[in-house]
Design a protein around this motif. Structure first.
Motif, PDB file in Angstrom:
ATOM      1  N   ALA A   1       0.761  -1.189   0.014  1.00  0.00           N
ATOM      2  CA  ALA A   1       0.260  -0.148   0.089  1.00  0.00           C
ATOM      3  C   ALA A   1       1.095   1.083  -0.040  1.00  0.00           C
ATOM      4  N   HIS A   2       1.839   1.222   0.764  1.00  0.00           N
ATOM      5  CA  HIS A   2       2.335   2.314   0.877  1.00  0.00           C
ATOM      6  C   HIS A   2       3.569   2.346  -0.172  1.00  0.00           C
ATOM      7  N   ALA A   3       3.930   1.327  -0.947  1.00  0.00           N
ATOM      8  CA  ALA A   3       4.391   1.503  -2.069  1.00  0.00           C
ATOM      9  C   ALA A   3       3.748   2.561  -3.657  1.00  0.00           C
ATOM     10  N   LEU A   4       2.308   1.352  -3.521  1.00  0.00           N
ATOM     11  CA  LEU A   4       1.373   2.892  -4.342  1.00  0.00           C
ATOM     12  C   LEU A   4       1.721   3.918  -3.789  1.00  0.00           C
ATOM     13  N   GLN A   5       1.052   4.445  -2.707  1.00  0.00           N
ATOM     14  CA  GLN A   5       0.847   5.772  -2.792  1.00  0.00           C
ATOM     15  C   GLN A   5       2.191   6.433  -2.929  1.00  0.00           C
ATOM     16  N   ARG A   6       3.164   5.627  -2.571  1.00  0.00           N
ATOM     17  CA  ARG A   6       4.668   6.473  -3.498  1.00  0.00           C
ATOM     18  C   ARG A   6       4.878   6.680  -4.567  1.00  0.00           C
ATOM     19  N   SER A   7       4.064   6.342  -5.618  1.00  0.00           N
ATOM     20  CA  SER A   7       4.267   5.836  -6.417  1.00  0.00           C
ATOM     21  C   SER A   7       3.258   6.541  -7.598  1.00  0.00           C
ATOM     22  N   VAL A   8       1.891   7.395  -7.549  1.00  0.00           N
ATOM     23  CA  VAL A   8       1.619   7.762  -8.151  1.00  0.00           C
ATOM     24  C   VAL A   8       1.244   9.168  -7.256  1.00  0.00           C
ATOM     25  N   LEU A   9       0.486   9.430  -8.220  1.00  0.00           N
ATOM     26  CA  LEU A   9      -0.349  11.289  -7.774  1.00  0.00           C
ATOM     27  C   LEU A   9      -1.037  11.752  -6.759  1.00  0.00           C
ATOM     28  N   GLY A  10      -0.838  12.241  -6.177  1.00  0.00           N
ATOM     29  CA  GLY A  10      -2.130  12.795  -5.550  1.00  0.00           C
ATOM     30  C   GLY A  10      -3.518  13.057  -5.466  1.00  0.00           C
ATOM     31  N   SER A  11      -3.662  13.090  -7.354  1.00  0.00           N
ATOM     32  CA  SER A  11      -4.874  13.609  -7.830  1.00  0.00           C
ATOM     33  C   SER A  11      -5.596  12.069  -7.688  1.00  0.00           C
ATOM     34  N   ASP A  12      -4.606  10.942  -8.031  1.00  0.00           N
ATOM     35  CA  ASP A  12      -5.238   9.520  -8.224  1.00  0.00           C
ATOM     36  C   ASP A  12      -6.101   8.506  -7.416  1.00  0.00           C
ATOM     37  N   THR A  13      -6.865   7.307  -7.839  1.00  0.00           N
ATOM     38  CA  THR A  13      -7.010   6.648  -6.330  1.00  0.00           C
ATOM     39  C   THR A  13      -6.581   5.406  -6.365  1.00  0.00           C
ATOM     40  N   ILE A  14      -6.668   4.713  -4.818  1.00  0.00           N
ATOM     41  CA  ILE A  14      -6.430   4.201  -5.127  1.00  0.00           C
ATOM     42  C   ILE A  14      -6.479   3.060  -3.706  1.00  0.00           C
ATOM     43  N   GLY A  15      -7.422   1.982  -4.297  1.00  0.00           N
ATOM     44  CA  GLY A  15      -8.148   1.055  -3.717  1.00  0.00           C
ATOM     45  C   GLY A  15      -7.459  -0.349  -3.292  1.00  0.00           C
ATOM     46  N   ARG A  16      -7.753  -1.139  -2.112  1.00  0.00           N
ATOM     47  CA  ARG A  16      -7.419  -2.181  -1.914  1.00  0.00           C
ATOM     48  C   ARG A  16      -8.980  -3.082  -2.185  1.00  0.00           C
ATOM     49  N   LEU A  17      -8.372  -4.061  -3.357  1.00  0.00           N
ATOM     50  CA  LEU A  17     -10.050  -4.644  -3.469  1.00  0.00           C
ATOM     51  C   LEU A  17     -10.202  -6.521  -2.420  1.00  0.00           C
ATOM     52  N   GLY A  18      -9.145  -6.335  -2.220  1.00  0.00           N
ATOM     53  CA  GLY A  18      -9.342  -7.528  -0.852  1.00  0.00           C
ATOM     54  C   GLY A  18      -8.773  -8.613  -1.097  1.00  0.00           C
TER      55      GLY A  18
ATOM     56  N   VAL B   1      -6.596   4.102  -9.406  1.00  0.00           N
ATOM     57  CA  VAL B   1      -7.689   4.388 -11.561  1.00  0.00           C
ATOM     58  C   VAL B   1      -6.341   6.098 -11.326  1.00  0.00           C
ATOM     59  N   LEU B   2      -6.110   6.054 -12.193  1.00  0.00           N
ATOM     60  CA  LEU B   2      -4.944   7.037 -12.613  1.00  0.00           C
ATOM     61  C   LEU B   2      -5.885   8.282 -14.319  1.00  0.00           C
ATOM     62  N   HIS B   3      -5.606   9.155 -13.220  1.00  0.00           N
ATOM     63  CA  HIS B   3      -6.702  10.241 -14.026  1.00  0.00           C
ATOM     64  C   HIS B   3      -6.494  11.363 -15.237  1.00  0.00           C
ATOM     65  N   HIS B   4      -6.871  11.784 -15.691  1.00  0.00           N
ATOM     66  CA  HIS B   4      -6.012  12.588 -17.141  1.00  0.00           C
ATOM     67  C   HIS B   4      -4.613  12.151 -17.161  1.00  0.00           C
ATOM     68  N   ILE B   5      -4.567  10.650 -17.755  1.00  0.00           N
ATOM     69  CA  ILE B   5      -3.559  10.704 -18.499  1.00  0.00           C
ATOM     70  C   ILE B   5      -3.574  10.326 -20.009  1.00  0.00           C
ATOM     71  N   ALA B   6      -2.501  11.013 -20.444  1.00  0.00           N
ATOM     72  CA  ALA B   6      -1.920  11.526 -22.282  1.00  0.00           C
ATOM     73  C   ALA B   6      -2.340  10.517 -23.329  1.00  0.00           C
ATOM     74  N   SER B   7      -1.959   9.468 -22.939  1.00  0.00           N
ATOM     75  CA  SER B   7      -1.300   8.639 -23.380  1.00  0.00           C
ATOM     76  C   SER B   7      -1.862   7.147 -22.269  1.00  0.00           C
ATOM     77  N   LEU B   8      -1.618   6.061 -22.940  1.00  0.00           N
ATOM     78  CA  LEU B   8      -1.028   4.998 -22.517  1.00  0.00           C
ATOM     79  C   LEU B   8       0.331   4.827 -22.195  1.00  0.00           C
ATOM     80  N   ASP B   9       1.518   5.105 -22.423  1.00  0.00           N
ATOM     81  CA  ASP B   9       2.651   5.536 -21.686  1.00  0.00           C
ATOM     82  C   ASP B   9       2.817   5.878 -20.914  1.00  0.00           C
TER      83      ASP B   9
END
Length: 504
Positions: free
Chosen positions: A395-412, A419-427
Motif C-alpha cells: 500500500a505504501h509503495a502504491l502511494q509513493r508511485s502515483v500522484l496525489g490526485s490518483d485513486t488507490i484502493g484494496r479490492l480484497g 485509477v489514474l486520472h487525466h492520462i495523456a496516453s497509455l505510456d
C-alpha cells in the motif's frame, strides 16, 4: 396427589397461539391417518401374505381391528368439535394411540409397526400436557395385555409373546413409560431455560431503566445550555451549563450577539430556523468555544416570542462533537480498508464511477489492477502477521508511485487497484506501472527474515471521453493482469494493446 404431580410434572403451559397451531397440525395428522387405516384393514389378508406372518382371521380379531379404526375416525371427528384445551388434546392423543393400535392389528402384529406408538408419543408430547402421557401408558398396557390375550397374533409377531401376552404388554408399557419420563425431563429443561431467559430479560430491562434515568439526570444537569435570545439576536439569559459546555461564564454571554457564536458557514442554518415559523426546529451547527475551537452542537430552537413571560427564542445547545467525530470515523471506516487505510472495493468503484462520469471529450483515465505473485506462501511460511506487513508495504509503495490526485484502493486479499486520472496516453499508465513494480520489489523486513514481493499489473484505459462502464473497465484490467501473470516478462500487460517493453 396434586403436590406429587407438581413435584414430578414441570410447570409448563403452551401459550394459546402455540397450542392452537400444534393442535391444528395434530388434528390434520389424525384425519389423514383414518383413510390409511381403512385401506390397511381392507387389505389385511394381502398384508399378512406379504410379511409371511400369521394373521387372525376369526371374528374377534376382525371386530377388534375395525372397532379400533372406527374409534380412531370418531376421535378425528370429535376433535374438530371440542374447544377446551385439555379435552381437545386428550381426544386427539386417544385417536392417535388407537390409530397406532389399529395399525398393528392391520399389519398382523408386525414388530416394526409397534414403533408407531413411539412416533405418536413424540407427536402428542408437543401438547406438553402430562395427562396425555398417562393416557399413553395406560392405553398401551391395557391394549397389549387385553387384546394380546384375546387375539395375540394381531398384536405380537413373536410366538413367545403369544404365550405370555401380559408380560410383553407390561414390557411395552414400561418402554412407553420411559419415553414419557424423557418427555417430562425435556419439559422441565425447557421450563427452567425459559425461566432463566425471563430473569435475564427482566434484569436487563431494569439495568436499562436505571441507565436511562442516570443519563437523563446527567443531560439535564450538565449537558444542555439553555439560551433565551431576542428576535434581534441578542442573548437575554444563559443557563449555568454554559461554563461546563462552552467555557463561557453565563454573565459574559448575556447582551452579546448570539450569531457571533455560530460558525459563519452555519449561520444560514440557524437563520432558516429563526425565520421558519415552526414552533420547534432542530439542527446541528458548529459553535465557538471559549478557547477558540469549534464544537458541533445539536441545537433545538423553540419560538416563544408570542409568550410575554419569555418574549424570545429558547435555544438549547448540546455538545455532540464526539458523536460527530465518531460518525465521521464510521464513514471513514466504511469506505476504507482497515489494514492498509486505502479505499475499500466499494469506495473505489464509486470513485471510478464518478471519474468516468466526469470525463470530457478527449479526456481519458486508466485502471491498474495489481495482484501479488505467490502471496499465499508468505502467509503459509511466515504467518499472517508477516502477510499483513507485506500488504501494508505494498500500500505504501502504491502511494509513493502515483500522484496525489490518483485513486488507490484494496479490492480484497492481495488485489489492489489504481485509477489514474487525466492520462495523456497509455505510456503514462505504463510508466506508473513500472514505478509500482519497482517500489513493490523493495525488501520488506518481517520478524526473522526479509521478503521481496513481486506483482502483476493489468492496465485498461477508457475510451476518449468515456466508453466502457465501471464493471467493464475493471474486468478489462483484471483480464490484462492475468495476461501479465502468464507472460512473466515485464510484469504488466495492457488490455487490447500490444504489450510494450517494460521493467520487470
Amino acid at each position: 396427589m396434586r403436590a406429587w404431580i407438581r413435584a414430578v410434572v414441570p410447570d409448563v403451559q403452551l401459550p394459546d397461539a402455540a397450542f392452537a397451531a400444534r393442535h391444528r397440525a395434530l388434528r390434520i395428522v389424525l384425519t389423514l391417518l383414518v383413510p390409511v387405516l381403512v385401506a390397511m384393514a381392507a387389505f389385511r389378508d394381502r398384508i399378512a401374505q406379504m410379511i409371511d406372518g400369521p394373521h387372525a382371521l376369526h371374528t374377534h380379531g376382525v371386530v377388534i381391528m375395525w372397532a379400533m379404526v372406527v374409534a380412531t375416525g370418531i376421535c378425528a371427528a370429535v376433535a374438530n368439535l371440542v374447544d377446551a384445551r385439555r379435552a381437545g388434546s386428550l381426544v386427539v392423543s386417544l385417536g392417535l394411540l388407537l390409530g397406532s393400535a389399529a395399525l398393528v392389528h392391520a399389519g398382523g402384529g408386525l414388530t416394526d409397526l409397534h414403533f408407531g406408538f413411539f412416533i405418536v408419543l413424540g407427536l402428542i408430547g408437543l401438547y406438553q400436557e402430562w395427562l396425555t402421557l398417562v393416557l399413553s401408558v395406560a392405553l398401551v398396557a391395557v391394549h397389549h395385555m387385553v387384546v394380546g390375550t384375546l387375539v395375540p397374533e394381531m398384536v405380537f409377531s413373536d410366538p413367545r409373546a403369544w404365550e405370555h401376552p401380559v408380560f410383553f404388554g407390561l414390557l411395552h408399557a414400561v418402554l412407553v413409560l420411559a419415553m414419557c419420563a424423557v418427555q417430562l425431563a425435556y419439559w422441565r429443561f425447557i421450563s427452567q431455560a425459559n425461566a432463566e431467559t425471563r430473569r435475564v430479560e427482566e434484569d436487563a430491562a431494569e439495568q436499562l431503566r436505571r441507565r436511562e434515568e442516570r443519563y437523563r439526570a446527567l443531560v439535564q444537569d450538565s449537558c444542555d445550555v439553555i439560551n433565551v435570545v431576542g428576535r434581534d439576536g441578542v442573548i437575554d439569559s444563559v443557563s449555568p451549563a454554559a461554563l461546563a459546555v462552552m467555557g463561557y461564564r453565563p454573565e459574559d454571554l448575556v447582551g452579546s450577539d448570539y450569531f457571533q457564536l455560530i460558525h459563519p458557514d452555519d449561520v444560514g442554518a440557524i437563520r432558516a430556523c429563526w425565520d421558519g415559523g415552526a414552533l420547534e426546529q432542530r439542527t446541528e451547527v458548529r459553535t465557538r468555544h471559549a478557547d477558540g475551537s469549534w464544537h458541533w452542537h445539536d441545537v433545538t430552537l423553540r419560538d416563544l416570542t408570542g409568550q410575554p413571560a419569555v418574549a424570545g427564542f429558547v435555544v438549547s445547545h448540546r455538545d455532540v462533537t464526539e458523536r460527530r467525530e465518531f460518525q465521521d470515523l464510521l464513514q471513514h471506516e466504511a469506505a476504507h480498508d482497515v489494514l492498509t487505510g486505502l479505499l475499500n472495493r466499494g469506495a473505489l468503484v464509486r470513485a471510478l464511477e464518478q471519474a468516468l462520469a466526469a470525463l470530457t471529450d478527449g479526456d481519458r483515465l486508466a485502471v491498474l489492477f495489481i495482484d501479488l505473485n505467490d502471496f499465499k506462501p508468505i502467509n503459509d511460511t511466515h504467518g499472517h502477521q508477516a502477510g499483513d506487513t507485506v500488504l501494508v508495504a505494498v500500500a505504501h509503495a502504491l502511494q509513493r508511485s502515483v500522484l496525489g490526485s490518483d485513486t488507490i484502493g484494496r479490492l480484497g486479499g492481495d488485489e489492489f487497484a489504481v485509477v489514474l486520472h487525466h492520462i495523456a496516453s497509455l505510456d503514462n499508465a505504463i510508466a506508473v506501472a513500472t514505478r509500482i513494480l519497482a517500489a513493490m520489489a523493495e525488501p520488506v523486513e518481517v520478524p526473522g527474515t526479509t521478503i521481496r514481493c513481486r506483482g502483476s499489473i493489468g492496465i485498461a484505459a477508457s475510451d476518449p471521453g468515456g466508453g466502457a462502464d465501471t464493471d467493464e473497465l475493471l474486468h478489462r484490467a483484471d483480464a490484462a493482469m492475468y495476461e501479465a501473470k502468464r507472460a512473466r516478462d515485464t510484469g504488466w500487460a495492457v488490455y487490447g494493446e500490444e504489450i510494450l517493453s517494460g521493467t520487470p
